[in-house]
Every structure is written in C-alpha cells, then in structure tokens.
Design a protein around this motif. Structure first.
Motif, PDB file in Angstrom:
ATOM      1  N   ARG A  25      15.092  36.676  24.381  1.00 22.43           N
ATOM      2  CA  ARG A  25      13.910  35.928  23.964  1.00 22.43           C
ATOM      3  C   ARG A  25      13.694  34.709  24.873  1.00 22.43           C
ATOM      4  NH1 ARG A  25      15.342  34.988  18.959  1.00 22.43           N
ATOM      5  NH2 ARG A  25      14.434  36.914  18.140  1.00 22.43           N
ATOM      6  N   THR A  26      14.779  34.001  25.190  1.00 26.52           N
ATOM      7  CA  THR A  26      14.691  32.827  26.069  1.00 26.52           C
ATOM      8  C   THR A  26      14.230  33.237  27.465  1.00 26.52           C
ATOM      9  OG1 THR A  26      16.447  31.681  24.861  1.00 26.52           O
ATOM     10  CG2 THR A  26      16.002  30.939  27.109  1.00 26.52           C
ATOM     11  N   LEU A  27      14.784  34.329  27.980  1.00 27.95           N
ATOM     12  CA  LEU A  27      14.433  34.813  29.317  1.00 27.95           C
ATOM     13  C   LEU A  27      12.952  35.185  29.387  1.00 27.95           C
ATOM     14  CD1 LEU A  27      15.073  35.806  32.173  1.00 27.95           C
ATOM     15  CD2 LEU A  27      15.837  37.971  31.159  1.00 27.95           C
ATOM     16  N   LEU A  28      12.479  35.926  28.396  1.00 29.63           N
ATOM     17  CA  LEU A  28      11.075  36.339  28.404  1.00 29.63           C
ATOM     18  C   LEU A  28      10.134  35.136  28.297  1.00 29.63           C
ATOM     19  CD1 LEU A  28      11.340  39.515  26.140  1.00 29.63           C
ATOM     20  CD2 LEU A  28      11.028  39.431  28.628  1.00 29.63           C
ATOM     21  N   ARG A  29      10.560  34.123  27.544  1.00 35.27           N
ATOM     22  CA  ARG A  29       9.742  32.909  27.425  1.00 35.27           C
ATOM     23  C   ARG A  29       9.674  32.189  28.775  1.00 35.27           C
ATOM     24  NH1 ARG A  29      11.759  31.188  23.085  1.00 35.27           N
ATOM     25  NH2 ARG A  29      13.398  29.868  23.972  1.00 35.27           N
ATOM     26  N   GLN A  30      10.802  32.129  29.483  1.00 28.84           N
ATOM     27  CA  GLN A  30      10.810  31.493  30.804  1.00 28.84           C
ATOM     28  C   GLN A  30       9.888  32.230  31.777  1.00 28.84           C
ATOM     29  OE1 GLN A  30      15.176  31.682  31.205  1.00 28.84           O
ATOM     30  NE2 GLN A  30      15.122  29.489  31.651  1.00 28.84           N
ATOM     31  N   LEU A  31       9.917  33.543  31.735  1.00 28.48           N
ATOM     32  CA  LEU A  31       9.056  34.324  32.620  1.00 28.48           C
ATOM     33  C   LEU A  31       7.594  34.143  32.244  1.00 28.48           C
ATOM     34  CD1 LEU A  31      11.202  37.595  32.765  1.00 28.48           C
ATOM     35  CD2 LEU A  31      10.751  36.049  34.691  1.00 28.48           C
ATOM     36  N   ASP A  32       7.325  34.069  30.962  1.00 28.24           N
ATOM     37  CA  ASP A  32       5.945  33.877  30.509  1.00 28.24           C
ATOM     38  C   ASP A  32       5.430  32.504  30.918  1.00 28.24           C
ATOM     39  OD1 ASP A  32       3.666  34.872  29.012  1.00 28.24           O
ATOM     40  OD2 ASP A  32       4.156  33.337  27.531  1.00 28.24           O
ATOM     41  N   ASP A  33       6.280  31.484  30.783  1.00 29.98           N
ATOM     42  CA  ASP A  33       5.876  30.129  31.183  1.00 29.98           C
ATOM     43  C   ASP A  33       5.580  30.062  32.674  1.00 29.98           C
ATOM     44  OD1 ASP A  33       6.198  29.295  28.587  1.00 29.98           O
ATOM     45  OD2 ASP A  33       8.187  28.405  28.906  1.00 29.98           O
ATOM     46  N   ALA A  34       6.315  30.881  33.466  1.00 33.57           N
ATOM     47  CA  ALA A  34       6.099  30.879  34.917  1.00 33.57           C
ATOM     48  C   ALA A  34       5.029  31.874  35.337  1.00 33.57           C
ATOM     49  CB  ALA A  34       7.420  31.221  35.633  1.00 33.57           C
ATOM     50  N   SER A  35       4.419  32.552  34.355  1.00 34.57           N
ATOM     51  CA  SER A  35       3.357  33.545  34.615  1.00 34.57           C
ATOM     52  C   SER A  35       3.830  34.648  35.556  1.00 34.57           C
ATOM     53  CB  SER A  35       2.104  32.858  35.193  1.00 34.57           C
ATOM     54  OG  SER A  35       1.605  31.903  34.272  1.00 34.57           O
ATOM     55  N   VAL A  36       5.037  35.128  35.312  1.00 34.12           N
ATOM     56  CA  VAL A  36       5.622  36.183  36.144  1.00 34.12           C
ATOM     57  C   VAL A  36       5.640  37.493  35.362  1.00 34.12           C
ATOM     58  CG1 VAL A  36       7.669  36.970  37.378  1.00 34.12           C
ATOM     59  CG2 VAL A  36       7.068  34.541  37.378  1.00 34.12           C
TER      60      VAL A  36
END
Length: 290
Positions: free
Chosen positions: A254-265
């Motif tokens: 969940r944390t990883l996906l949130r980081q990717l979403d925040d970076a628009s990746v």
C-alpha cells in the motif's frame, strides 16, 4: 545418529521433517515406528510409551514408505484383503474395509487387476490405502509422491489433507519442499542429528532475508521517475525493472503504490518475491533441496 531431538505433534496435524541426506531422518522414523530403540529419552505415540508398549504403538500407526509395499502379483482388492488378514480383521469386516478404500481412492474399476499393471499414481494410492486398513491414528509418510506426475501428486495431497481433516496425525518426510509448504502445519529441519529449526512454514520463511518487490515499466522515462521516487536495491536497464527490498506485506504494498501514485508513475507489472522453503533449507544446512 540423533542428538536429543524434541518434537511434539498435535493430533490432526502434519509435521514435515526435512533434512539433507545423512541428517538422521530415516533414523528418526525408525525410532518413532519402534523399528529401533532409543539409547535414551522418551517416545510417546498416540499417548503410548513406545519403549514400554511397542505393540500398542504398532497397532496405532501406519507407515507408507518411499517404495510401494504392495504385491504386484495380487490384485488391488487382494492386496487390501491381505492387509486386513494381517490386522486380524474378521473376513466380512476385512472385505467391507477393502471395498470402502477402493471406492475412496478411486480404484474400484481396477480392483481386480494385478497391481503390477497399475500406474505410478495408482500404486501410491493403493499403498496408502493398505496403510489405512487398520485405521491408524498416526501415519508416517516417507516420500509419498516421489516419481508422481503433477496431477497425481496433487491428488495425493488432497487425500492427505482429507485424512488430517478427519483427525489423523501425519509425520511427512519429503524431498519436495513445495510439498512441505503446501501440506505441513509445522516444519522441522534436521541437520547433523539435531533439529536446527522448527516452526510453521511462514515462520521459517520470515527468518530468511531476501524478500523483494520487482517493478516493470513500459519505458525508460517511467523507470527513471520511479528510481528517483523510491530507493531501489537493484535495477535492470534492459528489462526496465527495479527491485526493492520488502517483505511483501499488504501495508508495504500500500505504501509503495501510494509513493508511485504521488510521483505519477505508471507501472506495467508488479511481482512480489518472498523466500521459500528452499531458501530456508539452504540457509540452515548450506545445501539446496531435501
């Protein structure tokens, strides 16, 4: 030689005993099945002291070895009737038990064919059925699926699970670590005559480092953006993948996906790699496989 091993197996569970060649697995099984007497210590099987009353222990257990114990000249039904006679069952009761087991193991159609004509999977099923004639409380399974094709192996797994669900206790030795992972409630790793680790498959795998998540990207720009936003432990420029150390838990993902979403990746694929029992085995014994 065994060096003071201590094992407790609750009723209706499976303990997988793993270890490299020469670790003491066969000696342990011989002791537990009263084939050998221990120099010291105590063995209780189904609540019975094996040294004081070995006959009662033998009546309570069943043993299915790595190689089939069936008589190839006899039919499947005759093999089962022979075991019924050895268990001193009355003729009618033995016949009923044989018919029940032939149906249970889907051998009824081949019941009157010589066992030598059976396929490998059928022979293993008949071998286990013969073990069950005496309705043992505890079963020792030594390499029960060696030589079976994947379909026959999974059929045998289903039979073993059914036995356990009915309250049978099983000690399993196997060279297939996936089999131990699939079936065992607990795993004990034997090396040099000693238990070097014991626990559930999940507990043992959690002790081994090396879990990671692999991310695959559609292009190099996405790869670079993800690498800047995360802290990868490895990358493959040609495959467009990043690796990150992780335990594969839901919170981590969940944390990883949130980081990717925040970076628009955008990620093309995500794969979680966790240590398996083969990794556990190697870490504990320095060797691969059982």
């Amino acid at each position: 030689m065994l060096d003071g091993i201590d094992l407790t197996v609750p009723q209706g569970t499976i303990l997988a005993l793993l270890g490299p060649n020469g670790a003491g697995k066969t000696t342990a099984v011989h002791l537990l099945t009263t084939y050998l007497r221990p120099d010291s210590g105590e063995i209780r099987i189904a609540g019975v002291d094996a040294a004081a009353d070995p006959q009662s222990v033998r009546r309570a257990i069943g043993v299915t070895g790595q190689f089939s114990a069936l008589d190839g000249y006899l039919t499947g039904r005759e093999n089962l009737m022979l075991m019924a006679d050895l268990h001193l069952l009355p003729k009618a009761a033995g016949r009923r038990r044989a018919e029940q087991l032939l149906e249970r193991f889907e051998l009824a159609e081949a019941a009157d064919k010589a066992a030598s004509t059976y396929s490998g999977g059928m022979k293993r099923k008949l071998d286990l059925a013969m073990t069950l004639v005496g309705e043992p409380k505890v079963i020792f399974l030594d390499e029960p699926t060696t030589g079976l094709d994947p379909r026959s192996r999974r059929t045998m797994w289903d039979i073993i699970r059914e036995l356990v669900a009915q309250g049978t206790t099983i000690l399993l030795t196997t060279q297939y670590l996936e089999e131990a992972d699939q079936l065992a409630h607990r795993v004990a790793v034997l090396d040099g005559g000693r238990i070097v680790a014991e626990g559930t498959p999940a507990e043992l795998k959690a002790r081994i480092p090396g879990g990671h998540i692999e991310l695959t990207f559609a292009d190099r720009a996405a790869l670079e953006a993800a690498a800047s936003a995360l802290a990868p432990t490895g990358r493959d420029e040609d495959a467009l993948t990043l690796q990150l150390a992780a335990d594969g838990s839901v919170s981590t993902l969940r944390t990883l996906l949130r980081q990717l979403d925040d970076a628009s990746v955008q990620v093309e694929a995500l794969t979680v790699h966790t240590p398996d029992l083969d990794d556990v085995f190697f870490a504990l014994t320095g060797r691969k496989g059982a």
